[in-house]
Design an enzyme around this catalytic site. Structure first.
Site, mmCIF file in Angstrom:
data_model
loop_
_atom_site.group_PDB
_atom_site.id
_atom_site.type_symbol
_atom_site.label_atom_id
_atom_site.label_comp_id
_atom_site.label_asym_id
_atom_site.label_seq_id
_atom_site.Cartn_x
_atom_site.Cartn_y
_atom_site.Cartn_z
ATOM 1 N N SER A 155 0.837 -1.212 0.000
ATOM 2 C CA SER A 155 0.000 0.000 0.000
ATOM 3 C C SER A 155 0.867 1.256 0.000
ATOM 4 C CB SER A 155 -0.882 0.029 1.254
ATOM 5 O OG SER A 155 -1.836 -0.997 1.201
ATOM 6 N N ARG A 186 1.537 4.314 -3.051
ATOM 7 C CA ARG A 186 1.318 5.731 -2.757
ATOM 8 C C ARG A 186 2.602 6.537 -2.936
ATOM 9 N NH1 ARG A 186 -2.432 2.549 -0.506
ATOM 10 N NH2 ARG A 186 -4.438 3.389 0.197
ATOM 11 N N SER A 189 -13.538 0.994 3.011
ATOM 12 C CA SER A 189 -12.533 0.761 1.970
ATOM 13 C C SER A 189 -11.529 1.898 1.908
ATOM 14 C CB SER A 189 -13.216 0.606 0.611
ATOM 15 O OG SER A 189 -12.245 0.692 -0.409
ATOM 16 N N ASP A 242 -6.712 -8.193 4.569
ATOM 17 C CA ASP A 242 -5.978 -9.059 3.637
ATOM 18 C C ASP A 242 -5.424 -10.309 4.315
ATOM 19 O OD1 ASP A 242 -6.468 -7.339 1.539
ATOM 20 O OD2 ASP A 242 -4.631 -6.198 1.864
HETATM 21 C C1 S3P Z 1 -5.618 -1.361 0.054
HETATM 22 C C2 S3P Z 1 -6.846 -1.410 0.662
HETATM 23 C C3 S3P Z 1 -7.594 -2.668 0.874
HETATM 24 C C4 S3P Z 1 -6.715 -3.901 0.704
HETATM 25 C C5 S3P Z 1 -5.817 -3.791 -0.487
HETATM 26 C C6 S3P Z 1 -4.925 -2.574 -0.400
HETATM 27 C C7 S3P Z 1 -4.962 -0.048 -0.118
HETATM 28 O O1 S3P Z 1 -8.635 -2.735 -0.082
HETATM 29 O O2 S3P Z 1 -7.510 -5.060 0.614
HETATM 30 O O3 S3P Z 1 -4.990 -4.943 -0.601
HETATM 31 O O4 S3P Z 1 -3.745 -0.004 -0.418
HETATM 32 O O5 S3P Z 1 -5.637 0.983 0.054
HETATM 33 P P1 S3P Z 1 -10.085 -2.084 0.193
HETATM 34 O O6 S3P Z 1 -9.916 -0.650 0.316
HETATM 35 O O7 S3P Z 1 -10.891 -2.467 -1.032
HETATM 36 O O8 S3P Z 1 -10.592 -2.755 1.433
#
Ligand code: S3P
Length: 446
Positions: A23, A27, A172, A328
């Protein structure tokens, strides 16, 4: 296809380092590509999902170079400066690249097409299309078989876009981040209200890059909620970023060390942002011995080395309110539960059905094939564990990983605690988030 059988190979001992956080890596590249000047990143995850983000940002004008392993330099185009790419952007397997970039592009006056692999092309995009359309973006998506909006799709951003106030209907971080990124190039203040906290890497990193962003708590109808405001037409300043290790990648080795008798493992440099650390909390409630050493801050995120020793686990009822902080990690938690003493009950996990695969269905099928006792419910799994006895493993057909890296790695760990081993149909999806996974595992046993 690259099939492989994973078998018991003894205790996990020594010290390992997991790759950079997925993540945070996405970013770092995106925000660096919007800053004016050079952003230096170390510890970047070099998985396929991140490479999809890098390729997309290059196609829209940023200069992105790899200097050494994990060390990258990004020269950005400035907020509002993204250029129209010549070809469709191929997002591969990456939902995060797709949804966050749709946000960014919603407030750029360019037209961009998105494609993805078979897994990504089934995933719902309506959750970002709805708020981004409110901001003025024009998005034409393909109809999914269940009526959802999916890839391939085309977006024409609005310039100027309109600031909105949006209460997240699903927990989310991707939807939250998409709106905040759209807000970056939108005049005025864009507001996201988050009734359930989700990972806050975007908020932390945007603040680090100099965006005007505030986070407040307010009392909503269902309890406290977070109100995140971003002032648009921001100027981002280039940063030096050290990416901490990914707790979602560490998760596989944490559970492996807990389950295999005699294990005693140090996992270095694991990110422990509270919005990501739910698995450790859940495992501790099951009796796991996990010690945090050397607590420190890396790249604005809490980090520690984890000391994990083999621990007999007990079944538990997982509180659905911690789900977003371990969203996850459920596939690997299910493996831990399959080896615990007694029953584990999980609920409130509808979101798992729209990840890289339907993770409730696919894990229920895969663990059942490996000899575990699983009941699949609409919003979770109920698992009766073996009390530490090995799973039977798969003697005949391989388990299907459905283009899902976390299913592949979870079932590989299940293989380590099985009598006959677990055969996977395809290990290639692992490279989306953890290309060194098999090597790291093999090195531990050599
Ligand atoms: C993520 C958010 C999550 C996660 C994904 C990475 C992110 O998804 O499951 O692997 O980097 O913002 P959701 O926002 O759909 O829950």
């Amino acid at each position: 296809m690259r099939p492989r059988r994973f078998t018991a190979a003894g205790a996990l001992k020594g010290s390992i380092k997991v790759p950079g956080d997925k993540s945070i890596s996405h970013r770092a590249l995106m925000f660096g590509a919007l800053a004016v000047g050079e952003t230096c990143i170390s510890g970047l995850l070099e998985g396929e999902d991140i490479m999809a983000t890098a390729a997309a940002m290059r196609a829209m004008g940023a200069t992105i170079d790899r200097v050494a392993e994990g060390e990258w330099r990004v020269r950005g185009v400035g907020v509002g400066g993204l250029l129209q790419p010549d070809v469709a952007l191929d997002m591969g397997n990456s939902g995060t690249s797709t949804r966050l970039l749709l946000g960014l592009l919603a407030s750029h006056g360019i037209t961009v097409s998105f494609t993805g692999d078979a897994s990504l092309s089934k995933r719902p995009m309506g959750r970002v299309i709805e708020p981004l359309a409110q901001m003025g973006a024009d998005i034409l998506a393909s109809p999914g078989s269940d009526g959802s909006q999916t890839l391939p799709l085309m977006i024409r951003g609005a310039q100027p876009a309109v600031p909105i106030t949006y209460r997240l209907p699903v927990a989310s971080a991707q939807v939250k981040s998409a709106i905040l990124l759209a807000g970056l190039n939108t005049p005025g203040v864009t507001t996201v209200i988050e009734p359930v906290p989700t990972r806050d890497h975007s908020e932390r990193m945007l603040t680090g890059f100099g965006a005007e962003l505030t986070v407040e708590e307010q009392l909503g109808a269902d309890g406290p909620e977070r109100v995140i405001r971003i002032r648009g037409e921001a100027e981002l300043k280039p940063q030096t970023i050290e990416v901490p290790g990914d707790p979602s990648s560490a998760a596989f080795f944490i559970v492996a060390a807990l389950l295999v008798p005699g294990s005693d493992l140090i996992i270095e440099n694991v990110g422990l942002n509270p919005t990501r650390a739910g698995l450790i909390e859940a495992l501790r409630l099951m009796g796991a011995q996990i010690e945090e050493l050397n607590a420190r801050t890396v790249g604005g995120e809490p980090v520690a080395d984890l000391h994990v020793v083999h621990s007999p686990l007990k079944g538990t009822v997982v509180d659905p309110s911690i789900a977003p902080s371990m969203i996850d990690e459920f596939p690997i938690l299910f493996v831990a539960a399959a080896m615990a003493e007694g029953r584990t009950v999980t609920s409130g996990l509808h979101e798992l059905r729209v990840k890289e695969s339907d993770r409730l269905k696919v894990m229920a099928e895969a663990l059942t094939a490996a000899g575990a006792k699983i009941e699949e419910r609409e919003d979770g799994l109920v698992i009766d564990g073996t009390g530490g006895n090995p799973l039977a493993g798969t003697a005949g057909d391989p388990v299907f990983t459905h283009l899902d890296h976390r299913i592949a790695m979870s079932m590989a760990i299940a293989g380590l605690v099985s009598r006959d081993g677990v055969e996977l149909d395809d290990t290639r999806p692992i490279a989306t988030s953890f290309p060194a996974f098999e090597q790291l595992l093999d090195d531990l046993f050599s």
